[in-house]
Design an enzyme around this catalytic site. Structure first.
Site, PDB file in Angstrom:
ATOM      1  N   LYS A  69       7.989   3.335  -1.169  1.00  0.00           N
ATOM      2  CA  LYS A  69       8.362   3.414  -2.698  1.00  0.00           C
ATOM      3  C   LYS A  69       8.285   4.852  -2.434  1.00  0.00           C
ATOM      4  O   LYS A  69       7.570   5.070  -1.515  1.00  0.00           O
ATOM      5  CB  LYS A  69       7.826   2.781  -3.643  1.00  0.00           C
ATOM      6  N   HIS A  78       6.873  -0.824  -9.946  1.00  0.00           N
ATOM      7  CA  HIS A  78       5.611  -1.847 -10.308  1.00  0.00           C
ATOM      8  C   HIS A  78       5.369  -2.291 -11.094  1.00  0.00           C
ATOM      9  O   HIS A  78       5.442  -3.994 -11.810  1.00  0.00           O
ATOM     10  CB  HIS A  78       4.616  -1.186 -10.396  1.00  0.00           C
TER      11      HIS A  78
HETATM   12  P1  NAD Z   1       1.711  11.948   4.293  1.00  0.00           P
HETATM   13  O1  NAD Z   1       2.347  13.010   4.246  1.00  0.00           O
HETATM   14  O2  NAD Z   1       0.377  12.175   4.349  1.00  0.00           O
HETATM   15  O3  NAD Z   1       1.974  11.138   5.563  1.00  0.00           O
HETATM   16  C1  NAD Z   1       3.500  11.767   6.399  1.00  0.00           C
HETATM   17  C2  NAD Z   1       3.210  11.239   8.135  1.00  0.00           C
HETATM   18  O4  NAD Z   1       4.713  11.116   8.276  1.00  0.00           O
HETATM   19  C3  NAD Z   1       2.540  11.881   8.642  1.00  0.00           C
HETATM   20  O5  NAD Z   1       1.712  10.507   9.800  1.00  0.00           O
HETATM   21  C4  NAD Z   1       3.885  12.357   9.452  1.00  0.00           C
HETATM   22  O6  NAD Z   1       3.329  12.813  10.523  1.00  0.00           O
HETATM   23  C5  NAD Z   1       4.962  11.674   9.101  1.00  0.00           C
HETATM   24  N1  NAD Z   1       6.208  12.302   9.192  1.00  0.00           N
HETATM   25  C6  NAD Z   1       6.623  13.273   8.950  1.00  0.00           C
HETATM   26  N2  NAD Z   1       8.132  14.207   8.737  1.00  0.00           N
HETATM   27  C7  NAD Z   1       8.104  13.294   9.600  1.00  0.00           C
HETATM   28  C8  NAD Z   1       9.170  12.813  11.033  1.00  0.00           C
HETATM   29  N3  NAD Z   1      10.131  14.243  11.107  1.00  0.00           N
HETATM   30  N4  NAD Z   1       8.895  12.771  11.898  1.00  0.00           N
HETATM   31  C9  NAD Z   1       8.210  11.759  12.210  1.00  0.00           C
HETATM   32  N5  NAD Z   1       6.898  11.258  11.626  1.00  0.00           N
HETATM   33  C10 NAD Z   1       7.075  12.180  10.449  1.00  0.00           C
HETATM   34  O7  NAD Z   1       2.139  10.762   2.903  1.00  0.00           O
HETATM   35  P2  NAD Z   1       1.568   8.866   2.561  1.00  0.00           P
HETATM   36  O8  NAD Z   1       1.233   9.257   1.945  1.00  0.00           O
HETATM   37  O9  NAD Z   1       1.072   8.262   4.315  1.00  0.00           O
HETATM   38  O10 NAD Z   1       2.745   8.907   2.250  1.00  0.00           O
HETATM   39  C11 NAD Z   1       3.828   8.322   3.328  1.00  0.00           C
HETATM   40  C12 NAD Z   1       5.294   7.024   2.426  1.00  0.00           C
HETATM   41  O11 NAD Z   1       4.321   6.140   1.636  1.00  0.00           O
HETATM   42  C13 NAD Z   1       5.552   8.246   1.248  1.00  0.00           C
HETATM   43  O12 NAD Z   1       7.214   7.641   1.452  1.00  0.00           O
HETATM   44  C14 NAD Z   1       4.899   7.816   0.425  1.00  0.00           C
HETATM   45  O13 NAD Z   1       6.256   8.344  -0.817  1.00  0.00           O
HETATM   46  C15 NAD Z   1       4.614   6.621   0.454  1.00  0.00           C
HETATM   47  N6  NAD Z   1       3.476   5.698  -0.215  1.00  0.00           N
HETATM   48  C16 NAD Z   1       2.523   6.633  -0.134  1.00  0.00           C
HETATM   49  C17 NAD Z   1       1.249   5.540  -0.735  1.00  0.00           C
HETATM   50  C18 NAD Z   1      -0.271   6.538  -0.599  1.00  0.00           C
HETATM   51  O14 NAD Z   1      -0.937   5.727  -1.522  1.00  0.00           O
HETATM   52  N7  NAD Z   1      -0.442   7.479   0.214  1.00  0.00           N
HETATM   53  C19 NAD Z   1       1.813   4.742  -1.723  1.00  0.00           C
HETATM   54  C20 NAD Z   1       2.751   4.051  -2.050  1.00  0.00           C
HETATM   55  C21 NAD Z   1       3.397   5.152  -1.496  1.00  0.00           C
END
Ligand code: NAD
Length: 484
Positions: free
Chosen positions: A148, A240
């Site tokens: 999401k 959710h």
């Molecule tokens: P984050 O910012 O911690 O990590 C992002 C990741 O994406 C990193 O590994 C980064 O290197 C990679 N990345 C960014 N740009 C890139 C590119 N151009 N090419 C390849 N890799 C690239 O983000 P996160 O918190 O891990 O969240 C990831 C996704 O999951 C988001 O869409 C977020 O909304 C969703 N999400 C996260 C959580 C959470 O608890 N962290 C919960 C629900 C949903």
């Protein structure tokens, strides 16, 4: 009771965004736990893919840290961690660039289950799907897993769905809502559809109302800028809370298969009435001591984004006519808690003296922090003193039923990832469900914008704005307390 684990087929799982927060907190720890439970085959491979400069050993260090931080210490077995880490490798790639994709095509095996987890922002979903197709990395049976948020409104969700549909069939697309992976959510379906007890009462004749609460103690600090463009409606309700509402309200599906279940959920979303202005309360938390207010966290003094939302919702169909569903969610509230309370009506005629403080029957489904179910029933207070009644909670929680295994209830993410590998989409949102949810949500948000509605302030650590209490009180009902 022994846990029955059915190993999945060998797979290659590429985690785009494999060095991110979600990979650290949920994906890697979840996979490790499935490895320890011997559900993940030893020849499975997990390929972390991201932009950062890392090598395989660096990625294994990242994964070791994830396990040490987020897996219970009793599962920190040196040999198992070593064996698990052998399944991991790292691949440096930019979702928006063209370098490296041909190499990735050579690395990902074609003769095992292929899964590609898009743990990156949604702006990269289309780019990743396109490249997986263009470089012939994903075979016809490959699955993509999407985090999401899935769109910001109906228009953007449609664009995203269309973009993905160019390269992948709907049967290959797994839109995660981790609430659906919770043990209790599945148990809710078992309770509803595997017992004769509840379903005959599961309608507006016997159910007074239903409350769905998802409350958090944390604020939006750290991601205030992102959150301010979203708000509780987009961040929590559209996905959710809506999914929980669907599972509670849907008709019994003909079969327990992905499309039968999702067809019934979709019908619920389509039957949602528009919500009158007076049936919605939005709020923003105030500052508390050294802790900043919402607008400070969002770094936007004029923000009209809600960090709290309560609403009364009606489902326009025969089963639910006259039974309101109250939804509420918010940040910086008194306790972290997710629960559904099904509140039954009074018996039609009481033969007993009226008694202060007595409650109706309630089925309470706890999703967080501890999963389980309670059924509130009325009995006679034991001992002498005449026919005095008391309410007791019948504990239907897993701790009782599972004994020692209760500690090992599978986390939502690990269950969902294993479902991806198995090819079971039941607990994932279909494209049309997501669009229908936005179709209902969009006009509500547009109404706030058109009227220039401002959220009401509420104290951090409270249950939300006073007006939200009134939403219930004016109809002689009350919210369940937000306590752990
Ligand atoms: P984050 O910012 O911690 O990590 C992002 C990741 O994406 C990193 O590994 C980064 O290197 C990679 N990345 C960014 N740009 C890139 C590119 N151009 N090419 C390849 N890799 C690239 O983000 P996160 O918190 O891990 O969240 C990831 C996704 O999951 C988001 O869409 C977020 O909304 C969703 N999400 C996260 C959580 C959470 O608890 N962290 C919960 C629900 C949903």
């Amino acid at each position: 009771m022994a846990t029955r684990v059915i190993p999945v087929d060998p797979f290659d799982l590429v985690i785009f965004g494999g060095t991110g927060d979600l990979a650290m907190r949920k994906i890697i720890p979840g996979l490790y736990r499935r490895f320890v439970a011997e559900q993940m085959p030893k020849d499975a491979r997990i390929i972390g893919a991201a932009r950062g400069e890392l090598d395989d050993d660096g990625y294994r260090d990242f994964a070791r840290e994830a396990i040490e931080k987020y897996v219970h210490a009793k599962n920190h077995d040196k040999d198992k961690i070593r064996d698990f880490l052998k399944c991991l490798s790292y691949f440096r790639i930019d979702a928006l660039g063209e370098d490296g994709w041909k190499d990735l095509a050579r690395i990902v095996r074609k003769d095992v289950v292929q899964a590609f987890y898009f743990s990156v922002g949604p702006r990269l979903f289309g780019a990743l799907a396109k490249r997986l197709h263009k470089y012939k990395i994903a075979g016809p049976n490959a699955r993509i897993v999407l985090e999401k948020p899935f769109g910001h409104d109906l228009e953007s969700a449609k664009v995203l769905n269309a973009e993905l549909a160019e390269y992948f069939d709907e049967t290959q697309i797994y839109r995660i809502d981790h609430y659906l992976g919770k043990e209790t959510v599945q148990n809710l379906m078992a309770v509803r559809f595997a017992n004769i007890l509840f379903e005959p009462l599961w309608n507006s004749q016997y159910i007074d109302h239903i409350q769905i609460t998802v409350s958090e103690t944390v604020g939006v600090g750290g991601r205030g800028g992102y959150y301010d463009k979203s708000g509780a409606m987009r961040d929590m309700v559209q996905n959710h809370l809506m999914q929980l509402l669907c599972l509670i309200a849907m008709e019994p599906p003909a079969h327990f298969d992905p499309d039968s279940v999702r067809d019934e959920k979709l019908k619920v979303i389509r039957a949602l009435d528009p919500v009158p202005v007076d049936d919605i309360v939005r709020g923003q938390y105030r500052a508390e001591g050294d802790d900043p207010s919402y607008v400070e966290d969002a770094e936007n003094p004029d923000s009209r984004t809600e960090s709290y939302l309560a609403m009364k919702v009606h489902i326009a169909n025969w089963r639910w006519n006259g039974t309101p569903f109250y939804l509420r969610t918010g940040k910086r509230l008194r306790a972290r808690k997710s629960e559904i309370a099904v509140v039954f009506k009074e018996p039609p005629h009481s033969i007993f003296e009226p008694q202060e403080g007595r409650r109706c029957n309630e089925l309470i489904i706890h999703l967080q922090p501890n999963e389980g179910m309670d059924l509130r029933v009325t009995i006679k207070e034991p001992g002498p003193g005449g026919m005095r009644l008391m309410d007791v909670l019948l504990d239907m929680s897993f701790a009782e039923a599972l004994g020692e295994d209760a500690e090992d209830i599978t986390d939502a993410y690990e269950r969902l990832i294993m479902d991806v590998i198995r090819g079971n989409q039941t607990l994932f949102m279909r494209g049309d469900e997501v669009e229908a949810a936005w179709r209902w949500v969009d006009p509500i948000i547009q109404g706030w914008i058109d009227r220039g509605d401002k959220p009401k302030p509420y104290d951090a650590g409270s249950s939300g704005p006073e007006d939200a209490l009134m939403l219930m009180h004016r109809e002689g009902r009350r919210w369940r307390e937000i306590t752990e």
